[in-house]
Structure formats: C-alpha cells, structure tokens
Design a protein around this motif. Structure first.
Motif, short mmCIF file in Angstrom:
data_model
loop_
_atom_site.label_atom_id
_atom_site.label_comp_id
_atom_site.label_asym_id
_atom_site.label_seq_id
_atom_site.Cartn_x
_atom_site.Cartn_y
_atom_site.Cartn_z
N HIS A 29 12.26 -44.21 2.22
CA HIS A 29 11.39 -44.57 1.10
C HIS A 29 12.24 -45.19 -0.02
N GLY A 41 12.20 -40.45 -1.01
CA GLY A 41 13.18 -40.92 -0.05
C GLY A 41 14.57 -40.32 -0.16
N ASN A 71 10.98 -42.76 6.18
CA ASN A 71 9.63 -43.15 5.76
C ASN A 71 8.70 -42.97 6.97
#
Length: 727
Positions: free
Chosen positions: A361, A367, A378
């Motif tokens: 992310h 993330g 992700n």
C-alpha cells in the motif's frame, strides 16, 4: 560516424544510455526500405560481425556510431544470424536477443491479465528454454509503471545498456530471451521509475533460486522436474492429515539445530541427521521455520523477499526437493512456514519495485508494519493476490511440501493490528476488519484444496476470529488447523507459578476446554516462547532443579493428552536450559545428564502413546473425545479427564497432580470395570522422576464414584501426570 537516416540523435542517445523504452523497435534486424541492416548495443566491443547461423558466412560488418557503443551496418539475406563480437582479449559468438519475436503466449498473458496465473514461475522469472532451436533463458518481470527494465548479470557485465527488455501491454510484463545462458547464471533487473529516476537494482520477485546471503542476486534455476519417488506417500497424505489422525510437529530452524565442525548445514546434512532424529523421536512431521530466501538471518526467515526460492543458505532447490523426498521415504511429512503478511524494505527487494507502491500500500497506515518495520502486501490488488497464491502453490506442487503454516494471520485480518487510534484506515464499512485480506485468505485456501490434494493449511492466528478452520463455503477462512495460542498462553502462565499458588489459577488449565472444539487446533510450544528474554521452557518452570524437570515433564504430559494436535520447538525435548540462539545449536551436550535425557525419552514415548492410543487422537477435534472427571479440585491442584475415541476404542484416563505432594488413595470413578494399565507416568524413574506411581496398573474397586459404578484408588506422583487404560 555512420549515418543512418532512420536513427535520430535522440534515439541514438537513448539506446546508448540504456533509457530507450522500446528497444525491440530499434534493435535487431531492421529494414527501412533501403535494405536490411542490424543494430546492436555493445558498449566496450572493439568490433562486430554478422554471421549466418548456418554455414558461418560473414553477411555484414557493424560499425560503432559516434563512439556510443551502438553498432549498425547492412547485412545480406534474411536468414538467422549470429553476432561475432570482438571484446578486448576475446571473441564471442551469440544469437542476437533482439532477433526473437514475442515470447509470452496468449494464454500466459490472458492468465496474467486475469490475475489467475497460479503457475506464475513458469511465466515470470528466469526460465531456461529453447526457442527456434536456440537454448537460452527467457526473463520476464512484472513492472507496469517502469519506464525501462533491463536484465543484468555476469553475462553482460552488469551493464543495464546491454539487454533492455520488451514491455507487453496491457499486462505490464517486460520480457527478453538471452541466448546461450543456463542454470547457475546470476542476474538482477535494472529499472527506471515512472519519474525517470534510476532505481536500485532489484532481485527477481519470482526467482526460483538466489545467491547465498549476504549476496542478493537471483540465480537462474533448472526447470527440469525432480524425479520423485514418493508416490505412495502422496496417495496416503490426505488420510495422514485428517483430523482423526495423530499429528505431532517438530519445529526446526535448520541452521541452528545441529552443527558439526566445519561441515556446512545443508539439505544433505538434514537428510543424514535431521530426518532419522525426527522419525526416531516419533514426530509425524518436521515443520521448518521459513526457508524462502531472506536477506537477514536474524529474522529466522520471517522477513522473506524470495517467495519462490528456497534459501541459498542450505543449497540448491533440487537439494531441497531431495530432502522432502527423503522425509517422505522415512514416513515424515514436511511443513514450511510461509509469510504472506509482510516483507522487508531492503532496496533490492519488492519495496517500491517499479518506483511505485506496487506490492504494498502507498499509505503507510495500511502499508507499513510499525512493529516489524516491514511493508504490508496490498491484498486488494489482484496481481498481488496472484503472486502470493502462486508462491504458496509453488512450494506445495513443485516441492511436494505437505502444508504451509501461515505466519501472522492476525496482523492480516485487522486493519488496526498493533495501531493506535488515527494510525489506521477503516474498511469501506467503517470497521477494523481487513476485508481484502479475508478475501485473499479464503481464495488461497480454496485454491489449495482444489489443486494440492491432501496438503494442509495451518493458521498462526492469535485472536478469537470466528471460523478460522470453517470451510470457505460456509463463510470461514478455510484453514485446516489453527494454532491454539490461548491454550499456550494460559498453560504456560499456570506452569510458571509456584505450585502453592496454582490453586488460585485453576482455570488456567480448565478454561481452554470451553473453546477447545470451536476450531481444529494445534497445541503449539513454538520458537516464539523461547526467545527475546523469555528463557527456555525449563527456565520458566518454578522450584529447585528437581521440581523444574518434574514441572516440565508434567507440562508435556498435559500437552500430549489434551485435545489437539501437537507442535514442539527443537531443544525443548532435551530440556535445554538456555534460551534459543539462532547463531548456535541445540544444547545436545545436555543429554549427558540423565535428567535431560529423561525428558527426551519422555517426549519420544509421548509421541508413541499419542499415535498408538486412538482415544488420544481420533477425536482431537470433537467434544465427544473429552470428558472431565475432576475439574474442580483446586485445593489439591488435581485434574482428571477421560479421552475417548470411537466405539471399541479403550478410553484413556489422564490424571495430573500439579503440586510436589504425592497423593495416595485418590479415588476416581471410571467407566470400565477390571484392570487398568498405567501407560504413562511422567514421574517414572526412566524419565528422571521419583518413581511414585501405580506399579504399572491396578484393578478397579466396587465403589461408585463420579457417576460410575466402579473406581480406581490411585497414587498420584508429585508434579506428575499419569494415564491409564482398561486392559
């Protein structure tokens, strides 16, 4: 300078600098209407001739353009050709990589586009193959946002100008075929990001092999299938993994299990030493801490970057396959810890792979793992799901691994895992559940059940998430088994207390049975319990030296008789006194002491009894397999329960006395009249105990108790567990 009207200055400079985004449109055999010519980028070459592949006739001479390393010249004919390159001190002939057409087929591109290419390593990465009669290696990598990708290695002096790749749209995959390469070649990818920045050279995300750490290059691996001899094992595997089967896992960090002088710890060493030990100890499986390639040995493999590559620390991929084959021949299953939750941010790895947040992310609230300083996959990106699922399948299918223990599942399931308010992003409904990760896990487990018959998926999940081992068709996550972290924490907390105070924490043992059948559980005493200052199991036990050993033996007696499959970390079975050190080895010298050797013998016997007594394993996952007889004797810290199998299986009575006071004439009602054999006594002298017990067995007396018509007058050893069965 040779003047070529079709090549403008900007294109020439881009080729010379290695920044051209479409090299196949400018290199190789061309024809601008004035006749065929060949163009190649060979910086450092002193001269280049074009030679017919058949017959060796020189059909053209290439001239360097303005000292740029770009060579060009007219050629005769259209037959396949070679480049004869004169380097300083040597001349080399090879086919031109830019003379080959499109490489990835329509089916590969379709499956990649759909993110359902579960044999990803056959499409991406480095695959030795023969094209148009020429042997070489096809390289392919997913980097949709890069401006340019080149493959670099020893074969081109790690010069990114030499072999830029072709972009296949809309898949975002770059490809090239390099002739005359084969297994063993080192390589990386050199990328230019979308903003024009030159990125750190990257290891191949789908590499099947890698250099031995601390080196970081990928290595071309053989794609030849291993000649497996384990057909009988694979046919029987599903039955061996059933919830009605005895499963006992020996958890191993291979590099610190055993060291012998200057000999490297490798897979052949493991075949010679580890497999016979595991089999001799009665474990059904060896479970390996992650062996995916990882840059930092101190992570024990839990921060991997090469999810398709067995670590080079222990040998080549085919040597790992040989280890699995040998384990199966010895009747031992192989489980591999697998880490799809996160990855380290080393510059040569997946992090910002093409200059963007490709695998992770972009938002650090989604993330980045605060606890581990790692990036979070992700899971909402289909290509990332495909990458991870293909990795898991690769271990199961390519290497015949019998199952994956999935690490850190809880961190995947919750968006607020280990985060404070404001440090996480809610899901689309405002909740804390990571719906994308749930979807990935369900998809992964469904695909494994479909494609890898008999393999098992095991979740290390530390919360009360419902339905972890419930089928995905019923809304569950679809794992086969789940680590019972609650049992582990409660039991160890109870065992660490002075026996005087255990009566106040009696529920530490009994509470686990409230939820023992809510999932299909494995009882884990893992590496996590003997690191980071927690001390060894023996160190955790209270009392003097004798009591420490007695408590540890009692813990193992309770563990092996409690509902659930078993897992024990290496070194615990020899009552290692010091905490585990991944740079050292198990304290095998401790076995010179009879107390340590006694604990090892006890674990061996527990595995044997667990496997031979169906009542101790056939209903590990069913409430009907367990019945409390005495669960409320807090004053004496005594527990008694029956383990029950199917009709006709003799029940097993388990009694634990968790104080150092022997108890004589302790009457317990039993369901079967006659003689009961004492099949286990953790206080037996052969284990280092005081030999207090019931003389191998005793008959029932006609005195009712605990709802039964007859009972046993038992002697309960101090800090001991006994198990008896009728007969």
């Amino acid at each position: 300078m040779t003047e070529v009207s079709s090549l403008d200055r900007a294109t020439l400079q881009a080729l010379a600098n290695g920044t051209h985004g479409d090299p196949f449109a400018a290199l190789g055999r061309r024809d601008d209407g004035a006749g065929p010519y060949v163009r190649a980028v060979l910086p450092g070459a002193e001269g280049v001739e074009v030679v017919a592949r058949d017959g060796g006739e020189v059909v053209g001479v290439l001239t360097e353009l303005d000292g740029t390393g770009v060579f060009e010249g007219p050629v005769k004919g259209v037959d396949p050709y070679l480049l004869r390159i004169r380097w300083p001190g040597a001349t080399f002939e090879t086919e031109d990589p830019y003379s080959f057409g499109l490489l990835l087929g329509d089916l590969d591109l379709h499956l990649l586009g759909e993110s359902r290419h579960f044999e990803l390593a056959s499409a991406l990465g480095a695959n030795p193959m023969t094209i148009d009669g020429v042997a070489g290696v096809r390289f392919a990598v997913w980097a949709p946002n890069a401006r340019r990708v080149a493959v670099i290695g020893d074969f081109n002096a790690w010069d990114s100008r030499r072999n830029p790749m072709r972009l296949r749209q809309p898949s975002g995959v770059w490809e090239i075929f390099i002739p005359r390469l084969g297994p063993g070649e080192r390589y990386k990818f050199a990328l230019i990001g979308p903003d024009g920045a030159i990125l750190p050279d990257k290891a191949d995300p789908v590499a099947r092999s890698a250099e031995k750490a601390p080196s970081t290059a990928s290595v071309v691996a053989s794609v030849e299938p291993y000649a497996w001899t384990d057909a009988a094992w694979m046919e029987q595997r599903a039955a061996k993994h059933a919830e009605t089967a005895p499963l006992s896992f020996y958890e191993v960090h291979l590099g610190s299990w055993l060291k012998q002088g200057d000999r490297d710890v490798d897979w052949d060493f493991a075949i010679e030493k580890l497999i016979p030990y595991v089999a001799g100890m009665g474990f059904t499986h060896v479970e390996l801490l992650p062996i995916s390639e990882h840059p930092f040995g101190g992570s024990w493999g839990y921060q991997p970057l090469g999810l398709f590559a067995p670590t080079g620390r222990y040998g080549a991929p085919e040597e790992f396959a040989r280890f699995v084959d040998a384990a199966h021949a010895a009747g031992i299953g192989v489980i591999v810890d697998w880490v799809p939750a996160h990855f380290p941010t080393d510059s040569h790895g997946l992090y910002r792979f093409d200059g963007t947040a490709l695998y992770e992310h972009a938002d650090p609230r989604e993330g980045f793992h605060i606890d581990w300083n790692t990036a979070i996959y992700n899971f909402g990106r289909r290509e990332v799901q495909n990458f991870l699922i293909a990795s898991g399948l690769f271990w199961l299918e390519r290497f015949h691994v019998d199952g994956l223990r999935v690490d850190a599942v809880a961190s995947m399931l919750y968006r607020d895992y280990s985060r404070k308010a404001g440090e996480w992003v809610p899901n689309q409904y405002g909740g804390r559940e990571n719906l994308e990760a749930v979807g990935f896990i369900q998809h992964m487990n469904a695909v494994v059940r479909e494609r890898a018959a008999g393999a098992i998926m095991i979740a290390e999940e530390s919360t009360a998430w419902p339905g972890v081992t419930k089928p995905t068709t019923e809304g569950g996550l679809g794992f086969h088994y789940k680590w019972n972290m609650g049992w582990m924490h409660d039991t160890l907390h109870y065992m660490e207390q002075n026996p005087i105070y255990r009566q106040y924490d009696h529920d530490g043992i009994t509470f686990g049975l409230v939820y023992a059948f809510s999932e299909k559980f494995v009882l884990p005493i893992s590496h996590d319990e003997v690191v980071h200052g927690k001390g060894s199991l023996l160190q955790k036990m209270p009392g003097d030296a004798w009591q420490k050993f007695a408590n540890l033996r009692a813990l193992f007696g309770l563990m092996w008789s409690h509902p659930g499959k078993k897992l024990l970390f290496m070194g615990c079975e020899v009552a290692q006194f010091r905490e585990w050190n991944h740079d050292d080895q198990v304290d095998w010298a401790a076995l010179d002491d009879p107390n340590h050797a006694g604990v090892q013998r006890l674990v061996r016997d527990l595995n044997r009894i667990y496997a031979s007594e169906r009542s101790l394993h056939a209903r590990d996952c069913e409430p009907a397999g367990f019945r409390w007889v005495i669960g409320d004797d807090r004053t004496n810290s005594v527990f008694a329960f029956l383990r029950q199998g199917e009709a006709g299986d003799p029940p097993v009575l388990v009694v634990a006395n968790m104080t150092p006071v022997p108890r004589h004439g302790y009457r317990i009602g039993v369901p079967v009249a006659g003689h009961w054999s004492e099949i286990l006594n953790t206080d037996a002298g052969i284990y280092g105990g005081s030999n207090v017990g019931n003389g191998g067995g005793l008959p029932t007396i006609d005195v009712a108790g605990h709802g039964e018509a007859q009972s046993l007058d038992l002697t309960l050893p101090p800090l001991g567990v006994v198990a008896l069965r009728p007969g």
